[in-house]
Design an enzyme around this catalytic site. Structure first.
Site, PDB file in Angstrom:
ATOM      1  N   GLU A   1       0.863  -1.190   0.000  1.00 34.14           N
ATOM      2  CA  GLU A   1       0.000   0.000   0.000  1.00 34.14           C
ATOM      3  C   GLU A   1       0.889   1.227   0.000  1.00 34.14           C
ATOM      4  O   GLU A   1       2.033   1.162   0.424  1.00 34.14           O
ATOM      5  CB  GLU A   1      -0.860   0.027   1.282  1.00 34.14           C
ATOM      6  CG  GLU A   1      -1.806  -1.130   1.389  1.00 34.14           C
ATOM      7  CD  GLU A   1      -2.395  -1.273   2.802  1.00 34.14           C
ATOM      8  OE1 GLU A   1      -2.392  -0.287   3.560  1.00 34.14           O
ATOM      9  OE2 GLU A   1      -2.838  -2.383   3.114  1.00 34.14           O
TER      10      GLU A   1
ATOM     11  N   LYS B   1       2.237   4.565   1.548  1.00 33.84           N
ATOM     12  CA  LYS B   1       2.305   5.080   2.917  1.00 33.84           C
ATOM     13  C   LYS B   1       1.930   6.559   2.866  1.00 33.84           C
ATOM     14  O   LYS B   1       2.699   7.398   2.397  1.00 33.84           O
ATOM     15  CB  LYS B   1       3.700   4.891   3.500  1.00 33.84           C
ATOM     16  CG  LYS B   1       3.781   5.249   4.967  1.00 33.84           C
ATOM     17  CD  LYS B   1       5.090   4.767   5.544  1.00 33.84           C
ATOM     18  CE  LYS B   1       5.197   4.969   7.039  1.00 33.84           C
ATOM     19  NZ  LYS B   1       4.881   6.295   7.516  1.00 33.84           N
TER      20      LYS B   1
ATOM     21  N   LYS C   1      10.609   3.057   3.105  1.00 31.78           N
ATOM     22  CA  LYS C   1      10.527   4.510   2.939  1.00 31.78           C
ATOM     23  C   LYS C   1      11.335   5.007   1.737  1.00 31.78           C
ATOM     24  O   LYS C   1      12.305   4.380   1.324  1.00 31.78           O
ATOM     25  CB  LYS C   1      11.070   5.183   4.193  1.00 31.78           C
ATOM     26  CG  LYS C   1      10.380   4.750   5.461  1.00 31.78           C
ATOM     27  CD  LYS C   1       9.329   5.699   5.883  1.00 31.78           C
ATOM     28  CE  LYS C   1       9.953   6.878   6.550  1.00 31.78           C
ATOM     29  NZ  LYS C   1       9.152   7.421   7.626  1.00 31.78           N
TER      30      LYS C   1
ATOM     31  N   CYS D   1      13.884  44.903  19.604  1.00 30.51           N
ATOM     32  CA  CYS D   1      13.693  44.682  18.168  1.00 30.51           C
ATOM     33  C   CYS D   1      14.995  45.014  17.423  1.00 30.51           C
ATOM     34  O   CYS D   1      15.546  46.104  17.592  1.00 30.51           O
ATOM     35  CB  CYS D   1      12.546  45.560  17.667  1.00 30.51           C
ATOM     36  SG  CYS D   1      12.390  45.544  15.878  1.00 30.51           S
TER      37      CYS D   1
ATOM     38  N   CYS E   1      14.119  48.434  15.232  1.00 29.23           N
ATOM     39  CA  CYS E   1      13.855  49.755  15.810  1.00 29.23           C
ATOM     40  C   CYS E   1      14.454  49.926  17.201  1.00 29.23           C
ATOM     41  O   CYS E   1      14.451  51.032  17.741  1.00 29.23           O
ATOM     42  CB  CYS E   1      12.351  50.031  15.852  1.00 29.23           C
ATOM     43  SG  CYS E   1      11.494  48.999  17.053  1.00 29.23           S
TER      44      CYS E   1
HETATM   45  S1  IVH Z   1      -0.461   0.181   8.782  1.00 30.44           S
HETATM   46  C1  IVH Z   1      -0.101  -2.084  12.673  1.00 30.44           C
HETATM   47  N1  IVH Z   1      -0.788   1.288   6.413  1.00 30.44           N
HETATM   48  O1  IVH Z   1       2.436   5.177   8.976  1.00 30.44           O
HETATM   49  C2  IVH Z   1      -0.346  -1.348  11.401  1.00 30.44           C
HETATM   50  N2  IVH Z   1       0.094   2.635   8.174  1.00 30.44           N
HETATM   51  O2  IVH Z   1       5.041   4.934  10.275  1.00 30.44           O
HETATM   52  C3  IVH Z   1       0.237  -0.007  11.398  1.00 30.44           C
HETATM   53  N3  IVH Z   1       0.544   4.949   7.535  1.00 30.44           N
HETATM   54  O3  IVH Z   1       1.241   5.158  12.269  1.00 30.44           O
HETATM   55  C4  IVH Z   1      -0.189   0.912  10.355  1.00 30.44           C
HETATM   56  N4  IVH Z   1      -0.117   4.775   5.444  1.00 30.44           N
HETATM   57  O4  IVH Z   1      -0.075   6.485  10.548  1.00 30.44           O
HETATM   58  C5  IVH Z   1      -0.387   1.466   7.681  1.00 30.44           C
HETATM   59  N5  IVH Z   1      -1.161   2.138   4.283  1.00 30.44           N
HETATM   60  C6  IVH Z   1      -0.752   2.317   5.547  1.00 30.44           C
HETATM   61  C7  IVH Z   1      -0.274   3.562   6.016  1.00 30.44           C
HETATM   62  C8  IVH Z   1       0.148   3.667   7.340  1.00 30.44           C
HETATM   63  C9  IVH Z   1       0.370   5.594   6.377  1.00 30.44           C
HETATM   64  C10 IVH Z   1       1.116   5.586   8.754  1.00 30.44           C
HETATM   65  C11 IVH Z   1       0.379   5.267  10.026  1.00 30.44           C
HETATM   66  C12 IVH Z   1       1.423   4.706  10.959  1.00 30.44           C
HETATM   67  C13 IVH Z   1       2.687   5.207  10.364  1.00 30.44           C
HETATM   68  C14 IVH Z   1       3.873   4.346  10.738  1.00 30.44           C
END
Ligand code: IVH
Length: 680
Positions: free
Chosen positions: A116, A118, A321, A415, A418
C-alpha cells in the site's frame, strides 16, 4: 411539538439520500446528484431538525459542519493499541526483514504481500457502535490518544453510518487509517495564511495534525481533510472471522463505505514488491497527496497472528521509505527577521546545499520554542529538509559535531530593527515588536498594501519601499498618497517620467474596492477571502468599525479569532487615525453602487468550480478569476471530474481537450458575463 410519522420518515429518507450522494461524491468520486438538489434536500433536513431537535441523529449529514469550540480534548485509551511500523530504507533492509519473519514461523514457500502507499498524514482510530461513528481519536502514544470526534465528523470521506448490510451482528468495529490534507488544499491553506500574516505549516503532515487538534471544529470543517482507511478490527473477536487476509479487509472497508486508497497491490514475491516500490518512487510525485514510502504487509491473517507484535511494531509489516530530501550543512548565523505583523522570526543562515533540486541557504526556525527544542547554535551542523514546494526547515542538530565554543541562541530583548523592547505574551510562541512605527513593520505593511491582491500599485517594489521609509518620506501607508514628484526624483534611479508614472499608479489605486482596502490594512487573520466576507456584510468602514465582536463572528466563515482581531484593530487610536487619513485621500472605504449589485447576487456561482483556459477577449486571468470568486465560485488550475465549467478563450490547449473528454460545460467570456449579469 412532536413530529408526525410523515415527518419522522421524511427526515430518515433525507438523511439516507444525502448520505448516498455524499458517499458518491467524496468516496467514489462519482457524483450522483446535482449540487443544487443536494443543497435543497440538505436545507429541508436542516429545517426539519431545527423544528424538531429530537430528529437530529449522530449520523445526520448536518452534523458535519462543526460545533462550537471545545476548551480541550479528553484523553482516551485505545481499545486496541495503535502500533507504529518498522522502517526499511532500501531493498537490502527489506530482504533482511523477510528473512527475520521467515525464521519465526514454520517454513512456508510462498508468502503473499499486500503493498500500500504510505500516506503522510496523521493516524486516526475510529470506533463504530452498531454502525454509527461514536468516537474518533488521534494516535497519541499508541496507548492513549485524544478524543477528537467533533473534528472527525467533519471529514466527508469518513462515514457517520456504515453501510452495514449483513454485518449487523458486528456491534463494535475499530477502523484505522490516515487523515491527510490533499496537496492542493495544503497549498491554498498556506497561501491564505501567508497573506493573513500567519505562521505557515511546514508540510501537509503538520497541517493535517494541526487541523485535527483544532479546538474549533468549524475551522476543521473548512479545511477539507480527507481519509484513507487501512485496517479493520473487531475488539474481542478474532479478526479472521470477518476477513482472512488484509486484501479482504480492504475490500470490506470499501463495502462499509470507506475510502480505501486504490493503489494497493497483491505481490507474490519480494521482487514484485521491489517493482511496486520503484514504480512509486517517481510516480508518487504526480499524486494529489503526499506519500513517504510504501507499506508492505503479509496478506494472510493467519501468518500475521503467528508473528504478532514487538513492543512497538507488528512483525508482519514494514514501511519501505523513500529517502527524504534532507542534507547536512553548517549554520553560519542565526538572523532575526521582523515581519509586517511585528513577529520576530529567527532564520538559520547556512552554507548552501542542494535539496530537492534547489539551493537552500536559509531555513526558518519559527520561534524561540522551536530553537530551544532543537538547541541549535551558530556553528552547528544540522540536517535540513525540503520537500516539494515546502519551505526548508531544520530537522535536527548533529550535536556530536558541535564545536566546543558555541553559545545558545537567545532571542533579542529588543527589536533588531527599531531597538524598542519586544513582547512575548504568555501562552504565545511568537515574540513581537509592538512599536507601531517600527521601520520593519512599516516596510512590511507598505509592501502588503501595494501587493497584487491588495491595492495593486505597480512599480512599488521592495527596494523603493525601503528607500521611502529610510528617507523618512513615508511613515504610514496614507503618506504614499501625498508623495510629490520632487520627493520621488530625489530617490536613487528615479527619473521624472518614472516618478510621474508612480504618482499616477498610486492615485489610481484610490479606485480599488473597499474589500481590497480592508485586505491591504493587513489586519491579522484577514486574508482576501475574509476581507470580502467582511465587506459584503459591512458596507462602510464606519459600520465595520462600530460592529460588535459577536456580530462579526456571526458571519458565516468568520471564526472567533478573526472577529477578535478585527474588533481590536479598530479599538486602537492610531488605526482610527489612519482610517480617517485614508478616507480624506479619497480611498474607497465603502461599497459603491456597482459593487453592491455584485454582492447582492453574491452567491450566483456558489459551489461551482471553474477552470479558465486560453486568452479571453477582454478580461485577463486575474480579473476573470476575481469576478468568479466574488460571485462565490471557485477557480482551480486543472480540469477534473469536479470541474463544472471551463471558461475558454483563444489558443486554448490541453485543458480544453480534457474538458471535452469529460463532457464539461464550456463558456465563452460573454456567456460568463451574462450569467453574472454583467452585460451592458
Ligand atoms: S499500517 C499495525 N498502512 O504510517 C499497522 N500505516 O510509520 C500499522 N501509515 O502510524 C499501520 N499509510 O499512521 C499502515 N497504508 C498504511 C499507512 C500507514 C500511512 C502511517 C500510520 C502509521 C505510520 C507508521
Amino acid at each position: 411539538m412532536i413530529p408526525t410519522q410523515t415527518e419522522i420518515k421524511r427526515a430518515q429518507e433525507l438523511r439516507q439520500l444525502l448520505q448516498q450522494a455524499s458517499y458518491a461524491y467524496y468516496v467514489l468520486d462519482a457524483p450522483i446528484m446535482e449540487d443544487a438538489v443536494y443543497d435543497q434536500l440538505y436545507r429541508e433536513l436542516q429545517q426539519l431538525e431545527a423544528e424538531y431537535p429530537e430528529l437530529v441523529t449522530a449520523d445526520s449529514p448536518t452534523q458535519r459542519v462543526g460545533e462550537k469550540p471545545a476548551t480541550h480534548f479528553t484523553s482516551v485509551r485505545h481499545n486496541i493499541p495503535l502500533y507504529s511500523l518498522e522502517n526499511a530504507f532500501n531493498l537490502e533492509e527489506l530482504q533482511a526483514w523477510e528473512q527475520r519473519w521467515r525464521r519465526q514461523v514454520p517454513p512456508t514457500d510462498s508468502a503473499e504481500y499486500v503493498t500500500e502507499l504510505k500516506i503522510d498524514g496523521s493516524a486516526l482510530a475510529l470506533t463504530y457502535q452498531n454502525g454509527i461513528l461514536v468516537r474518533g481519536a488521534t494516535r497519541g502514544d499508541g496507548e492513549m490518544g485524544e478524543d477528537i470526534t467533533q473534528n472527525v465528523r467533519t471529514i466527508r470521506s469518513i462515514p457517520l453510518r456504515l453501510n452495514f448490510d449483513g454485518l449487523e451482528n458486528l456491534e463494535k468495529i475499530e477502523v484505522r487509517g490516515e487523515a491527510f490534507l490533499p496537496l492542493e488544499v495544503f497549498q491554498n491553506l498556506n497561501e491564505r495564511r501567508q497573506k493573513a500574516g500567519e505562521q505557515l505549516f511546514a508540510n501537509p503532515r503538520n497541517a493535517a495534525a494541526g487541523t485535527l487538534r483544532q479546538l474549533d471544529s468549524r475551522i476543521v470543517a473548512q479545511r477539507r481533510l480527507d481519509f484513507f482507511a487501512y485496517t479493520l478490527h473487531i475488539p474481542g473477536m478474532d479478526d479472521a472471522s470477518i476477513a482472512n487476509t488484509q486484501w479482504e479487509a480492504l475490500e470490506l472497508l470499501q463495502k462499509l463505505g470507506f475510502r480505501v486508497n486504490c493503489e494497493h497491490r497483491l505481490c507474490q514475491s519480494l521482487a514484485e514488491v521491489a517493482e511496486y516500490y520503484k514504480y512509486w518512487d517517481t510516480e508518487r510525485l504526480n499524486l494529489p497527496y503526499m506519500t513517504d514510502g510504501v507499506v508492505v504487509k503479509l496478506n494472510s491473517y493467519k501468518l500475521q497472528e503467528q508473528l504478532g507484535f514487538t513492543q512497538k511494531f507488528p512483525r508482519w509489516a514494514v514501511a519501505l521509505k523513500y529517502p527524504a530530501e534532507e542534507a547536512p550543512t553548517r549554520v553560519e548565523n542565526i538572523a532575526v527577521n521582523v515581519g509586517r505583523t511585528g513577529a520576530l522570526t529567527p532564520l538559520a543562515e547556512m552554507r548552501p546545499v542542494e535539496l530537492a533540486g534547489t539551493t537552500v541557504s536559509r531555513a526558518t526556525l519559527h520561534n524561540s520554542d522551536r530553537i530551544a527544542q532543537l538547541d541549535i547554535r551558530i556553528g552547528d551542523t544540522v540536517i535540513v529538509r525540503k520537500a516539494g514546494e515546502i519551505i526548508p526547515e531544520v530537522v535536527r542538530v548533529l550535536k556530536e559535531l558541535r564545536p566546543s565554543d558555541t553559545q545558545p541562541f537567545v532571542m533579542p530583548s529588543h527589536c533588531p530593527v527599531c531597538g524598542q523592547p519586544v513582547v512575548r505574551e504568555t501562552g504565545e510562541a511568537v515574540t513581537r515588536c509592538v512599536n507601531a512605527s517600527c521601520a520593519a513593520i512599516l516596510k512590511g505593511s507598505i509592501e502588503h498594501w501595494v501587493s497584487r491582491d491588495a491595492l495593486d500599485i505597480k512599480g512599488v517594489g521592495e527596494k523603493l519601499v525601503h528607500q521611502l521609509v529610510d528617507k523618512g518620506l513615508v511613515h504610514a501607508v496614507a503618506d504614499l498618497y501625498t508623495l510629490t514628484k520632487e520627493q520621488l526624483c530625489e530617490l536613487e534611479r528615479m527619473g521624472q517620467k518614472s516618478a510621474e508614472k508612480l504618482i499616477q499608479a498610486i492615485a489610481q489605486s484610490k479606485n480599488q474596492p473597499w474589500s481590497r482596502v480592508l485586505y491591504g490594512l493587513g489586519i491579522r487573520h484577514v486574508g482576501s477571502v475574509n476581507a470580502q466576507l467582511l465587506t459584503d456584510k459591512y458596507r462602510t468602514v464606519e459600520q465595520l468599525a462600530t460592529a460588535k465582536q459577536s456580530d462579526i463572528e456571526g458571519i458565516y466563515g468568520i471564526g472567533a479569532e478573526i472577529a477578535q482581531a478585527v474588533y481590536q484593530w479598530f479599538r486602537i487610536d492610531a488605526n482610527q487615525k489612519l482610517i480617517a487619513r485614508l478616507k480624506a485621500t479619497g480611498l474607497k472605504l465603502e461599497n459603491t453602487q456597482v459593487q453592491s449589485a455584485v454582492s447582492s447576487s453574491n452567491q450566483k456561482l456558489a459551489g461551482k468550480t471553474f477552470v479558465i483556459t486560453g486568452t479571453l477577449p477582454t478580461l485577463n486571468r486575474e480579473q476573470a478569476k476575481e469576478l468568479i470568486q466574488t460571485a462565490g465560485g471557485k477557480v482551480t488550475d486543472s480540469v477534473s471530474k469536479k470541474t463544472d465549467y471551463l471558461v475558454v478563450g483563444k489558443d486554448a490547449g490541453s485543458k480544453l481537450a480534457k474538458a471535452e473528454s469529460l463532457g464539461i460545460t464550456q463558456l465563452t467570456e460573454a456567456q460568463l458575463l451574462e450569467i453574472l449579469g454583467k452585460t451592458e
